[in-house]
Design a protein around this motif. Structure first.
Motif, PDB file in Angstrom:
ATOM      1  N   THR A 298       0.855  -1.189   0.000  1.00 50.32           N
ATOM      2  CA  THR A 298       0.000   0.000   0.000  1.00 50.32           C
ATOM      3  C   THR A 298       0.892   1.241   0.000  1.00 50.32           C
ATOM      4  O   THR A 298       2.002   1.216   0.542  1.00 50.32           O
ATOM      5  N   VAL A 299       0.386   2.311  -0.625  1.00 48.04           N
ATOM      6  CA  VAL A 299       1.135   3.573  -0.694  1.00 48.04           C
ATOM      7  C   VAL A 299       0.255   4.681  -0.137  1.00 48.04           C
ATOM      8  O   VAL A 299      -0.909   4.803  -0.525  1.00 48.04           O
ATOM      9  N   SER A 300       0.810   5.480   0.789  1.00 48.40           N
ATOM     10  CA  SER A 300       0.016   6.566   1.377  1.00 48.40           C
ATOM     11  C   SER A 300       0.288   7.873   0.645  1.00 48.40           C
ATOM     12  O   SER A 300       1.253   8.000  -0.109  1.00 48.40           O
ATOM     13  N   LEU A 301      -0.562   8.857   0.906  1.00 47.31           N
ATOM     14  CA  LEU A 301      -0.430  10.168   0.258  1.00 47.31           C
ATOM     15  C   LEU A 301       0.923  10.802   0.582  1.00 47.31           C
ATOM     16  O   LEU A 301       1.510  11.502  -0.233  1.00 47.31           O
ATOM     17  N   GLY A 302       1.438  10.529   1.788  1.00 48.29           N
ATOM     18  CA  GLY A 302       2.749  11.067   2.168  1.00 48.29           C
ATOM     19  C   GLY A 302       3.908  10.287   1.586  1.00 48.29           C
ATOM     20  O   GLY A 302       5.063  10.641   1.786  1.00 48.29           O
ATOM     21  N   GLY A 303       3.617   9.183   0.867  1.00 50.56           N
ATOM     22  CA  GLY A 303       4.668   8.423   0.200  1.00 50.56           C
ATOM     23  C   GLY A 303       5.169   7.208   0.970  1.00 50.56           C
ATOM     24  O   GLY A 303       6.088   6.544   0.521  1.00 50.56           O
ATOM     25  N   THR A 304       4.586   6.899   2.126  1.00 44.94           N
ATOM     26  CA  THR A 304       5.050   5.726   2.874  1.00 44.94           C
ATOM     27  C   THR A 304       4.581   4.446   2.185  1.00 44.94           C
ATOM     28  O   THR A 304       3.395   4.294   1.890  1.00 44.94           O
ATOM     29  N   ILE A 305       5.521   3.538   1.909  1.00 41.08           N
ATOM     30  CA  ILE A 305       5.187   2.259   1.287  1.00 41.08           C
ATOM     31  C   ILE A 305       5.177   1.197   2.384  1.00 41.08           C
ATOM     32  O   ILE A 305       6.166   1.042   3.115  1.00 41.08           O
ATOM     33  N   SER A 306       4.035   0.500   2.538  1.00 41.63           N
ATOM     34  CA  SER A 306       3.923  -0.570   3.540  1.00 41.63           C
ATOM     35  C   SER A 306       3.793  -1.896   2.806  1.00 41.63           C
ATOM     36  O   SER A 306       2.992  -2.007   1.872  1.00 41.63           O
ATOM     37  N   ILE A 307       4.577  -2.900   3.227  1.00 45.43           N
ATOM     38  CA  ILE A 307       4.524  -4.218   2.588  1.00 45.43           C
ATOM     39  C   ILE A 307       4.057  -5.236   3.627  1.00 45.43           C
ATOM     40  O   ILE A 307       4.768  -5.515   4.596  1.00 45.43           O
ATOM     41  N   PHE A 308       2.835  -5.746   3.436  1.00 43.63           N
ATOM     42  CA  PHE A 308       2.287  -6.773   4.321  1.00 43.63           C
ATOM     43  C   PHE A 308       2.557  -8.142   3.711  1.00 43.63           C
ATOM     44  O   PHE A 308       2.728  -8.264   2.492  1.00 43.63           O
ATOM     45  N   SER A 309       2.530  -9.165   4.548  1.00 42.84           N
ATOM     46  CA  SER A 309       2.631 -10.533   4.038  1.00 42.84           C
ATOM     47  C   SER A 309       1.218 -11.082   3.901  1.00 42.84           C
ATOM     48  O   SER A 309       0.454 -11.104   4.872  1.00 42.84           O
ATOM     49  N   ALA A 310       0.835 -11.517   2.705  1.00 41.09           N
ATOM     50  CA  ALA A 310      -0.532 -11.989   2.466  1.00 41.09           C
ATOM     51  C   ALA A 310      -0.820 -13.267   3.244  1.00 41.09           C
ATOM     52  O   ALA A 310      -1.965 -13.545   3.597  1.00 41.09           O
ATOM     53  N   SER A 311       0.216 -14.048   3.540  1.00 39.36           N
ATOM     54  CA  SER A 311      -0.004 -15.309   4.242  1.00 39.36           C
ATOM     55  C   SER A 311      -0.092 -15.111   5.755  1.00 39.36           C
ATOM     56  O   SER A 311      -0.505 -15.998   6.484  1.00 39.36           O
ATOM     57  N   ASP A 312       0.301 -13.909   6.229  1.00 34.66           N
ATOM     58  CA  ASP A 312       0.225 -13.636   7.663  1.00 34.66           C
ATOM     59  C   ASP A 312      -0.137 -12.161   7.841  1.00 34.66           C
ATOM     60  O   ASP A 312       0.718 -11.309   8.100  1.00 34.66           O
ATOM     61  N   LEU A 313      -1.444 -11.873   7.702  1.00 36.28           N
ATOM     62  CA  LEU A 313      -1.874 -10.472   7.685  1.00 36.28           C
ATOM     63  C   LEU A 313      -1.750  -9.800   9.054  1.00 36.28           C
ATOM     64  O   LEU A 313      -1.788  -8.577   9.148  1.00 36.28           O
ATOM     65  N   ASP A 314      -1.636 -10.605  10.130  1.00 38.96           N
ATOM     66  CA  ASP A 314      -1.527 -10.003  11.467  1.00 38.96           C
ATOM     67  C   ASP A 314      -0.116  -9.489  11.738  1.00 38.96           C
ATOM     68  O   ASP A 314       0.105  -8.698  12.642  1.00 38.96           O
ATOM     69  N   LYS A 315       0.830  -9.974  10.921  1.00 37.34           N
ATOM     70  CA  LYS A 315       2.229  -9.569  11.112  1.00 37.34           C
ATOM     71  C   LYS A 315       2.361  -8.093  10.729  1.00 37.34           C
ATOM     72  O   LYS A 315       1.782  -7.649   9.744  1.00 37.34           O
ATOM     73  N   SER A 316       3.100  -7.354  11.521  1.00 39.01           N
ATOM     74  CA  SER A 316       3.172  -5.931  11.209  1.00 39.01           C
ATOM     75  C   SER A 316       4.010  -5.719   9.944  1.00 39.01           C
ATOM     76  O   SER A 316       4.976  -6.441   9.704  1.00 39.01           O
ATOM     77  N   PRO A 317       3.617  -4.748   9.111  1.00 37.71           N
ATOM     78  CA  PRO A 317       4.232  -4.617   7.783  1.00 37.71           C
ATOM     79  C   PRO A 317       5.640  -4.022   7.847  1.00 37.71           C
ATOM     80  O   PRO A 317       5.992  -3.344   8.807  1.00 37.71           O
TER      81      PRO A 317
END
Length: 609
Positions: A298-317
Motif C-alpha cells: 500500500t502507498v500513502s499520500l505522504g509516500g510511505t510504502i507498507s509491505i504486508f505478508s498476504a499469508s500472515d496479515l496479522d504480522k506488522s508490515p
C-alpha cells in the motif's frame, strides 16, 4: 567511481487522486513514477533500485509486459515509451498516444497490444495500439471526461473496460475493439478497474465508496463489496489476489481492506489492514495498492510504502519512505553509527544509514519549507521563505524543543560554529545577522549583495561570498566583523563556500561553473582551473581527511578533485541525478553521498569494490 547504493524517491502522489502502481510477479519488483523518473524497486530488498529517466515530461504510469522483458510507461504529454526492463533500458518504441496526460495503461495477455487512457484535451480519451507498430486497434467512443483507468481481459475473447470522471464504466469487444455497452452504477468518479487473473470477473471502485463486480465476458453486474463494513472514504485503487478469490482496496479513510469474492460475485470483508505509526493526518490516506505473490503493498499520500505478508496479515508490515521532492540539502553526521540527514524543500527531513537505507522521518512541530539547512551532532538549523530560522534539538531520532527566530530579513545562507555552540551566523541580501542562544544580537550591513557564507568551527573567522564573485574574509570579534582581505578570481556569483576539516584550506564555487581551493594562511589559490561542469555549481563537500573536494552541479554531474593533483586528473560521475545535483557530502574518505532534483539519494564508492 561506482554506484554502491541508491535510496529511492517515493511515488509522486496528489490529493484526491489514486496512483496506479504495478509489478512483475516473476522478479517481485514494483514500478512507480516520480517526476520524470520511473522507479523499479525490489520488494525483498528496497535498496535494489533501478531508475529510468528518459521521459521528457513527468511520467505518470508504468507497466511490465506479460513476459517481464519490456516496460511501457506513459507521461503527462500523452507519450508512451516502451523500453527494456533490464541492463541498459534500451528504447524499443515511442508513440504519441493521447493529446493529454496518460492515467493508466495495460498490456494484453499476449503482449501484442497496449491500451492507454487519460485526458484527451478534446480528442480521444482511450487508445489501443499494436506494441511494435503503434497502429490503432479499435475505436473508443462513449466517454465525455478524463478516463482514469482501463483494463484488458487477460483471456480470450479479449475485452477492454474503461472508467473515469463521467461516472461511466464502458465495455468494448474486439479486436478491433468497438463499443458494446455502458454501465452507470457509480455516482461519482470511477477511479480504477481491474480484471481477475482468470478473466472471469472485473471490479470497479470509485469515489462513491462502492466496489462493483461484473462478469468479465458480458459486463453483467454480479454483485458489490458489502457496504456494512465498507470504506468510509473514496476508494482509490484495487488489486486482485493471484488466485482471483480476494481483492485488496485502499481508500481515503486511511485503511486497506481485503475482501473475499465469491463465485457469484459478491464481496465480504475478510480483514482491515491498518498501517502502524500513522499520525492520523492527511498524509496517511492510502492512494495506491498492489497484491503481488505474497506481498500486499500500500502507498500513502505522504509516500510511505507498507509491505504486508498476504499469508500472515496479522504480522506488522515492513515500511519505508523517502523524499517526493527535490532533496536540496544533505548532512553526514557522526554518531554511534554514521548517518545521513537529508532535507527536501517541502520541509521533510529524513534519516538514512549506509547499508540500511531509510531510518525514519523527523517529526517536526512546524513543517515549514526548507531553503537552507545545517546540522551538527545534536542540532539542526533550517531556514525557509518566511524570514525565520528554526533551531531543532535532535536526540535519539526525536526532535525536541524546536524554536523559531524571526531575523527580519529573508535568509540567504547560514553557518554553525560547532566549537562555539551558541553562535549562528545567517546572511541576508545585504548583510549578516549574529545569533547567540537563540536571540539576534547584531545585524551588520556589509554594503554588497551577499550570496554565500562559511564560518570556522571555533567561530573566529568567516568567508562571505558576493554577487560580483569576490570573497570577503572577516575576523569575528564578539558580535562584530573586521574585514581582513578580499579575494578575486570568480567570474560569477559565489554559490557555496566550505572550510576543509583540517581548517588549512577553504573551497568556493560560483554560478559560472568554476570552483577554487584556497590556502587559508597565504590566501593563495591551491587548486585552480576546476572548470569541468557545464552549468552552475550548487554544492560542494570536503573529504574527512581534507585531501579531496567534490562539487555537484545543475548539469547532473558530481566531480571529485584531489587537492594535491592538477584539476585535470578529476573523477566524474555523469548523470548522478536527473535534473541536477543539490546536496553533497562524504560518508568517509572513499564514499561520496549525493542528492538531487530526482528526490533520490545515492552513495558512490571512489575505490573499486
Amino acid at each position: 567511481m561506482e554506484l554502491s547504493e541508491t535510496y529511492a524517491c517515493v511515488p509522486s502522489t496528489e490529493r484526491g487522486r489514486g496512483i496506479l502502481i504495478s509489478g512483475n510477479s516473476k522478479s517481485d519488483t514494483i514500478l512507480y513514477t516520480n517526476g520524470r523518473s520511473v522507479v523499479t524497486l525490489d520488494l525483498n530488498n528496497p535498496l535494489k533500485v533501478s531508475i529510468y529517466g528518459e521521459h521528457a515530461y513527468p511520467a505518470t504510469v508504468a507497466r511490465y509486459s506479460p513476459n517481464g522483458e519490456w516496460i511501457a510507461s506513459g507521461d503527462v504529454s500523452g507519450t508512451v515509451r516502451i523500453w527494456g526492463a533490464y541492463n541498459d533500458h534500451v528504447l524499443k518504441n515511442e508513440f504519441k498516444v493521447l493529446a493529454g496526460r496518460i492515467d493508466d495503461l495495460q498490456w494484453s495477455a499476449d503482449g501484442m497490444r497496449i491500451v492507454a487512457s487519460g485526458d484527451g484535451k478534446g480528442k480521444s480519451l482511450v487508445r489501443a495500439f499494436m506494441w511494435d507498430s503503434g497502429s490503432n486497434v479499435g475505436e473508443f467512443d462513449g466517454h465525455s471526461r478524463r478516463v482514469l483507468s482501463c483494463a484488458i481481459k487477460p483471456t480470450r475473447p479479449f475485452r477492454i473496460v474503461t472508467c473515469g470522471e463521467d461516472f461511466l464504466v464502458n465495455f468494448y469487444e474486439g479486436p478491433p475493439f468497438k463499443f458494446k455497452l455502458s454501465s452507470r452504477e457509480h455516482s461519482n468518479f470511477v477511479n480504477c478497474v481491474r480484471f481477475a487473473p482468470d478473466g472471469s470477473k472485473f471490479i470497479t471502485v470509485g469515489s462513491d465508496k462502492k466496489g462493483i463486480i461484473y462478469d468479465g465476458k458480458t459486463c453483467e453486474i454480479l454483485g458489490e463489496l458489502s457496504s456494512d463494513d465498507g470504506h468510509k472514504g473514496s476508494i482509490y485503487a484495487v488489486s486482485w489476489s493471484p488466485d482471483g478469490k480476494q481483492v485488496l482496496t485502499v481508500s481515503a479513510d486511511k485503511s486497506a481492506k481485503v475482501w473475499d469474492i465469491t463465485d457469484n460475485g459478491s464481496g465480504t470483508l475478510n480483514t482491515t489492514l491498518n498501517c502502524p505509526g500513522s499520525s492520523g493526518g492527511v498524509d496517511d490516506m492510502l492512494v495506491g495498492c498492489l497484491w503481488q505473490n505474497d506481498h500486499i503493498v500500500t502507498v500513502s499520500l505522504g509516500g510511505t510504502i507498507s509491505i504486508f505478508s498476504a499469508s500472515d496479515l496479522d504480522k506488522s508490515p515492513f515500511q519505508f519512505s523517502g523524499h517526493m521532492k527535490n532533496v536540496s540539502s544533505l548532512a553526514v553526521l557522526k554518531g554511534n553509527a554514521d548517518y545521513i540527514l537529508s532535507g527536501s524543500y517541502d520541509g521533510l527531513i529524513c534519516k538514512w544509514m549506509l547499508g540500511r537505507g531509510f531510518c525514519g522521518k523527523l517529526q517536526r512541530t512546524q513543517n515549514s519549507q526548507i531553503k537552507c539547512f545545517a546540522a551538527h551532532e545534536e542540532e539542526i538549523v533550517t531556514s525557509g521563505y518566511d524570514n525565520k530560522i528554526s533551531r531543532i534539538s535532535y536526540k535519539d531520532d526525536q526532535c525536541t524543543n524546536e524554536e523559531s527566530i524571526d531575523i527580519g530579513n529573508q535568509p540567504k545562507d547560514l553557518s554553525l560554529a560547532p566549537l562555539s555552540p551558541d553562535l549562528l551566523l545567517v546572511t541576508f541580501e545585504s548583510g549578516v545577522v549574529f545569533l547567540r542562544d537563540g536571540k539576534v544580537v547584531s545585524t551588520i550591513n556589509l554594503g554588497f549583495t551577499v550570496t554565500a557564507l562559511a564560518v570556522t568551527p571555533d567561530g573566529t573567522e568567516a568567508v562571505i561570498g558576493s554577487q560580483d564573485g569576490k570573497l570577503h574574509l572577516y575576523s569575528i570579534n564578539g558580535d562584530s566583523l573586521t574585514e581582513e582581505a578580499v579575494l578575486e578570481r570568480h567570474r560569477g556569483a559565489i554559490s557555496v563556500i566550505r572550510y576543509s576539516p583540517d581548517l588549512s584550506m577553504f573551497a568556493s564555487a560560483d554560478l559560472n561553473r568554476e570552483a577554487v581551493v584556497w590556502d587559508r594562511v597565504s590566501r593563495e589559490m591551491k587548486l585552480k582551473n576546476m572548470l569541468y561542469h557545464s552549468a552552475r555549481i550548487n554544492c560542494l563537500a570536503w573529504s574527512p581527511n581534507s585531501t579531496m573536494v567534490a562539487t555537484g552541479s545543475l548539469d547532473t554531474c558530481v566531480i571529485v578533485y584531489e587537492v594535491d593533483k592538477p584539476a585535470a586528473s578529476r573523477m566524474t560521475i555523469k548523470g548522478a541525478h536527473l535534473g541536477g545535483v543539490y546536496g553533497l557530502g562524504f560518508a568517509d574518505d572513499s564514499h561520496v553521498v549525493s542528492s538531487g532534483e530526482d528526490a533520490c539519494i545515492r552513495v558512490w564508492s571512489l575505490t573499486p569494490q
